[in-house]
Design a protein around this motif. Structure first.
Motif, PDB file in Angstrom:
ATOM      1  N   PHE A   1       0.895  -1.219   0.003  1.00 27.49           N
ATOM      2  CA  PHE A   1       0.031  -0.154   0.115  1.00 27.49           C
ATOM      3  C   PHE A   1       0.858   1.302  -0.025  1.00 27.49           C
ATOM      4  CE2 PHE A   1      -3.144  -2.783   1.782  1.00 27.49           C
ATOM      5  CZ  PHE A   1      -4.547  -2.823   1.098  1.00 27.49           C
ATOM      6  N   GLY A   2       2.037   1.230   0.691  1.00 25.91           N
ATOM      7  CA  GLY A   2       2.913   2.426   0.638  1.00 25.91           C
ATOM      8  C   GLY A   2       3.390   2.716  -0.726  1.00 25.91           C
TER       9      GLY A   2
ATOM     10  N   ASN B   1       2.816   6.430  -5.627  1.00 24.52           N
ATOM     11  CA  ASN B   1       2.987   6.201  -7.132  1.00 24.52           C
ATOM     12  C   ASN B   1       1.428   7.028  -7.543  1.00 24.52           C
ATOM     13  OD1 ASN B   1       5.251   5.101  -7.660  1.00 24.52           O
ATOM     14  ND2 ASN B   1       4.386   3.155  -7.687  1.00 24.52           N
ATOM     15  N   ILE B   2       0.625   6.745  -6.754  1.00 20.30           N
ATOM     16  CA  ILE B   2      -0.560   7.550  -7.017  1.00 20.30           C
ATOM     17  C   ILE B   2      -0.489   9.040  -7.064  1.00 20.30           C
ATOM     18  CG2 ILE B   2      -3.034   7.795  -6.523  1.00 20.30           C
ATOM     19  CD1 ILE B   2      -3.216   4.786  -5.883  1.00 20.30           C
ATOM     20  N   ALA B   3      -0.109   9.541  -5.754  1.00 20.32           N
ATOM     21  CA  ALA B   3       0.298  11.013  -5.625  1.00 20.32           C
ATOM     22  C   ALA B   3       1.262  11.314  -6.442  1.00 20.32           C
ATOM     23  CB  ALA B   3       0.966  11.183  -3.967  1.00 20.32           C
ATOM     24  N   GLY B   4       2.289  10.734  -6.659  1.00 22.99           N
ATOM     25  CA  GLY B   4       3.002  11.268  -7.745  1.00 22.99           C
ATOM     26  C   GLY B   4       2.787  11.504  -9.289  1.00 22.99           C
ATOM     27  N   SER B   5       1.667  10.265  -9.435  1.00 17.72           N
ATOM     28  CA  SER B   5       0.996  10.586 -10.785  1.00 17.72           C
ATOM     29  C   SER B   5       0.225  12.003 -10.913  1.00 17.72           C
ATOM     30  CB  SER B   5       0.365   9.378 -10.871  1.00 17.72           C
ATOM     31  OG  SER B   5       0.936   8.393 -11.179  1.00 17.72           O
ATOM     32  N   PHE B   6      -0.602  12.189  -9.733  1.00 17.66           N
ATOM     33  CA  PHE B   6      -1.499  13.430  -9.736  1.00 17.66           C
ATOM     34  C   PHE B   6      -0.805  14.531  -9.718  1.00 17.66           C
ATOM     35  CE2 PHE B   6      -3.376  16.802  -7.596  1.00 17.66           C
ATOM     36  CZ  PHE B   6      -4.642  16.890  -8.070  1.00 17.66           C
TER      37      PHE B   6
ATOM     38  N   THR C   1      -1.899  -0.391  -9.506  1.00 18.61           N
ATOM     39  CA  THR C   1      -1.120   0.843  -9.670  1.00 18.61           C
ATOM     40  C   THR C   1      -1.332   1.442 -11.132  1.00 18.61           C
ATOM     41  OG1 THR C   1       0.542  -0.295  -8.415  1.00 18.61           O
ATOM     42  CG2 THR C   1       1.265   1.235 -10.105  1.00 18.61           C
ATOM     43  N   VAL C   2      -1.759   0.799 -12.291  1.00 19.56           N
ATOM     44  CA  VAL C   2      -1.906   1.441 -13.475  1.00 19.56           C
ATOM     45  C   VAL C   2      -3.155   2.090 -13.409  1.00 19.56           C
ATOM     46  CG1 VAL C   2      -2.177   0.552 -15.812  1.00 19.56           C
ATOM     47  CG2 VAL C   2      -0.497  -0.615 -14.675  1.00 19.56           C
ATOM     48  N   LEU C   3      -4.346   1.450 -13.097  1.00 20.19           N
ATOM     49  CA  LEU C   3      -5.622   2.194 -13.395  1.00 20.19           C
ATOM     50  C   LEU C   3      -5.597   3.608 -12.240  1.00 20.19           C
ATOM     51  CD1 LEU C   3      -8.221  -0.678 -13.335  1.00 20.19           C
ATOM     52  CD2 LEU C   3      -7.051   0.615 -15.275  1.00 20.19           C
ATOM     53  N   ALA C   4      -5.270   3.135 -11.295  1.00 22.24           N
ATOM     54  CA  ALA C   4      -5.240   4.533 -10.094  1.00 22.24           C
ATOM     55  C   ALA C   4      -4.254   5.691 -10.457  1.00 22.24           C
ATOM     56  CB  ALA C   4      -5.045   3.865  -8.842  1.00 22.24           C
ATOM     57  N   GLY C   5      -3.023   5.184 -11.000  1.00 21.63           N
ATOM     58  CA  GLY C   5      -2.055   6.377 -11.402  1.00 21.63           C
ATOM     59  C   GLY C   5      -2.458   6.851 -12.819  1.00 21.63           C
ATOM     60  N   LEU C   6      -3.103   6.145 -13.685  1.00 23.69           N
ATOM     61  CA  LEU C   6      -3.629   6.778 -14.714  1.00 23.69           C
ATOM     62  C   LEU C   6      -4.651   7.737 -14.442  1.00 23.69           C
ATOM     63  CD1 LEU C   6      -3.621   3.911 -17.627  1.00 23.69           C
ATOM     64  CD2 LEU C   6      -2.145   6.008 -17.330  1.00 23.69           C
TER      65      LEU C   6
ATOM     66  N   SER D   1      -5.349   9.117 -11.380  1.00 24.93           N
ATOM     67  CA  SER D   1      -4.795   9.910 -10.790  1.00 24.93           C
ATOM     68  C   SER D   1      -4.110  11.227 -11.762  1.00 24.93           C
ATOM     69  CB  SER D   1      -3.857   9.641  -9.736  1.00 24.93           C
ATOM     70  OG  SER D   1      -3.175  10.632  -9.131  1.00 24.93           O
ATOM     71  N   GLY D   2      -3.268  10.655 -12.482  1.00 22.62           N
ATOM     72  CA  GLY D   2      -2.688  11.845 -13.267  1.00 22.62           C
ATOM     73  C   GLY D   2      -3.577  12.604 -14.105  1.00 22.62           C
ATOM     74  N   GLY D   3      -4.586  11.923 -14.708  1.00 24.54           N
ATOM     75  CA  GLY D   3      -5.572  12.629 -15.570  1.00 24.54           C
ATOM     76  C   GLY D   3      -6.426  13.357 -14.623  1.00 24.54           C
ATOM     77  N   LEU D   4      -6.790  13.191 -13.601  1.00 21.48           N
ATOM     78  CA  LEU D   4      -7.298  14.158 -12.841  1.00 21.48           C
ATOM     79  C   LEU D   4      -6.134  15.622 -12.317  1.00 21.48           C
ATOM     80  CD1 LEU D   4      -9.154  11.878  -9.842  1.00 21.48           C
ATOM     81  CD2 LEU D   4     -10.233  13.159 -11.660  1.00 21.48           C
ATOM     82  N   GLY D   5      -5.046  15.148 -12.107  1.00 18.93           N
ATOM     83  CA  GLY D   5      -4.304  16.439 -11.888  1.00 18.93           C
ATOM     84  C   GLY D   5      -4.067  17.098 -13.272  1.00 18.93           C
ATOM     85  N   LEU D   6      -4.242  16.538 -14.454  1.00 18.48           N
ATOM     86  CA  LEU D   6      -4.409  17.333 -15.596  1.00 18.48           C
ATOM     87  C   LEU D   6      -5.582  18.239 -15.629  1.00 18.48           C
ATOM     88  CD1 LEU D   6      -2.765  17.590 -18.473  1.00 18.48           C
ATOM     89  CD2 LEU D   6      -4.166  15.639 -19.121  1.00 18.48           C
ATOM     90  N   LEU D   7      -6.790  17.521 -15.343  1.00 14.63           N
ATOM     91  CA  LEU D   7      -7.770  18.154 -15.636  1.00 14.63           C
ATOM     92  C   LEU D   7      -8.209  19.448 -14.489  1.00 14.63           C
ATOM     93  CD1 LEU D   7     -10.488  15.521 -15.875  1.00 14.63           C
ATOM     94  CD2 LEU D   7      -9.898  16.943 -17.604  1.00 14.63           C
ATOM     95  N   LEU D   8      -7.508  19.329 -13.327  1.00 10.93           N
ATOM     96  CA  LEU D   8      -7.433  20.477 -12.230  1.00 10.93           C
ATOM     97  C   LEU D   8      -6.766  21.296 -12.979  1.00 10.93           C
ATOM     98  CD1 LEU D   8      -7.979  21.634  -9.700  1.00 10.93           C
ATOM     99  CD2 LEU D   8      -6.061  20.484  -8.857  1.00 10.93           C
TER     100      LEU D   8
END
Length: 124
Positions: free
Chosen positions: A34-35, A40-45, A104-109, A111-118
């Motif tokens: 989980f760590g 990885n999710i936070a970094g993707s965002f 990891t793959v789904l949540a990373g994508l 999260s990155g997409g949400l960061g881009l949208l923001l």
């Protein structure tokens, strides 16, 4: 100067990754990583947000070096993700190994997409 910014960002990201991983793993007390998933999710965002800033707001080069390359590079970790997935597989917790890859793959994508949208919402 760019090299110094990358090094400073990388050092901060690596330390935060270590501390976050230890904290989350102690809290969850599970063989599932989980760590690593969390960082990885936070970094993707963050990287998604910075990518949006670069596209819509003109991300300054020093910020890109410090945060996108250095900090996100130190915070996220593909090698640990790979190692932990193989470890889970070898320890016969194969369902966890598959879940780790999918999550990891789904949540990373996502999260990155949400960061881009923001970022797009802020600068466009």
């Amino acid at each position: 100067m760019t090299l110094v910014l990358v090094a400073l960002g990388g050092a901060a990201g690596s330390v935060l990754r270590y501390l976050t991983d230890r904290r989350v793993q102690a809290w969850r007390d599970s063989p599932f990583p989980f760590g690593t998933l969390t960082v990885n999710i936070a970094g993707s965002f963050v990287l998604g947000f910075l990518s949006g800033w670069a596209l819509y707001g003109g991300l300054p080069s020093p910020v890109r070096s410090l945060v996108a390359v250095g900090f996100c590079g130190g915070l996220t970790t593909f090698s640990t993700f790979g190692y932990e997935t193989v470890r889970l597989f070898l320890e016969k917790t194969r369902l966890y190994a598959v879940l780790n890859v999918v999550a990891t793959v789904l949540a990373g994508l996502l999260s990155g997409g949400l960061g881009l949208l923001l970022a797009a919402a802020l600068w466009s």
